[in-house]
Scaffold this motif. Structure first.
Motif, mmCIF file in Angstrom:
data_model
loop_
_atom_site.group_PDB
_atom_site.id
_atom_site.type_symbol
_atom_site.label_atom_id
_atom_site.label_comp_id
_atom_site.label_asym_id
_atom_site.label_seq_id
_atom_site.Cartn_x
_atom_site.Cartn_y
_atom_site.Cartn_z
ATOM 1 N N GLY A 97 -90.458 2.958 2.889
ATOM 2 C CA GLY A 97 -91.594 2.960 3.805
ATOM 3 C C GLY A 97 -91.181 3.212 5.242
ATOM 4 O O GLY A 97 -91.985 3.076 6.159
ATOM 5 N N ILE A 98 -89.929 3.601 5.448
ATOM 6 C CA ILE A 98 -89.398 3.843 6.792
ATOM 7 C C ILE A 98 -89.264 5.348 7.012
ATOM 8 O O ILE A 98 -88.590 6.031 6.249
ATOM 9 N N LYS A 99 -89.900 5.853 8.049
ATOM 10 C CA LYS A 99 -89.830 7.280 8.372
ATOM 11 C C LYS A 99 -88.690 7.513 9.354
ATOM 12 O O LYS A 99 -88.866 7.483 10.565
ATOM 13 N N MET A 100 -87.504 7.682 8.802
ATOM 14 C CA MET A 100 -86.303 7.865 9.609
ATOM 15 C C MET A 100 -85.478 8.985 8.957
ATOM 16 O O MET A 100 -85.488 9.121 7.732
ATOM 17 N N PRO A 101 -84.754 9.771 9.730
ATOM 18 C CA PRO A 101 -83.906 10.809 9.132
ATOM 19 C C PRO A 101 -82.885 10.195 8.168
ATOM 20 O O PRO A 101 -82.363 9.105 8.418
ATOM 21 N N ILE A 102 -82.595 10.895 7.103
ATOM 22 C CA ILE A 102 -81.660 10.393 6.094
ATOM 23 C C ILE A 102 -80.277 10.158 6.705
ATOM 24 O O ILE A 102 -79.568 9.227 6.316
#
Length: 150
Positions: A97-102
């Protein structure tokens, strides 16, 4: 019955034809990684966030992920792994649920359904870039998971 689950994004062309996850070139690289971990492909469970190949191999859309996430939740519940490795940005973001770059997510444990989850690069990304440094980063990630499984 598997202590470790790998969860990718969705089926590619080869997977769509065969009806099994990770059977193409990315699957061969994943199988190689599993072997280097001291496991066999049969020892782990491999699934995907979405169950159908998106048209033109585009990223799955939010509604497709929301529709299919219930399937992977049920698979996790049934299999009850000790750890999960999410492969790539799409699965890592969907499961946490976290929108962060891999690149920023990888290397750190999160949780999915109270199970430790380690995001890492997708095998297809490793094939596309051919960057040996990123392969070593994946190896570092799986070492942390193996340590957690002990």
């Amino acid at each position: 019955d598997a202590k470790l689950m790998f969860i990718g994004e969705g089926p590619g062309e080869d997977e769509d034809v065969q009806g099994r996850p990770f059977v193409g070139k990315a699957g061969q690289l994943l199988t190689s990684l599993i072997t280097k971990m001291g496991l066999r492909r049969e020892d782990v469970y491999i699934g995907n966030i979405v169950k159908c190949r998106p048209p033109m191999n585009r990223d799955p859309e939010e509604d497709e992920i929301n529709t299919c996430i219930q399937f992977i939740k049920r698979q996790v519940e049934i299999i009850s792994p000790k750890a999960i490795i999410s492969l790539g940005r799409i699965s890592s973001q969907a499961l946490t649920g976290i929108k962060m770059p891999i690149g920023r997510m990888r290397g750190h444990f999160y949780a999915f359904e109270d199970i430790p989850l380690m995001p890492t690069f997708h095998p297809s990304y490793l094939l596309r870039t051919g960057n040996p440094k990123d392969k070593w980063l994946v190896w570092e990630d799986v070492q942390k998971v193996l340590e957690r499984l002990k």
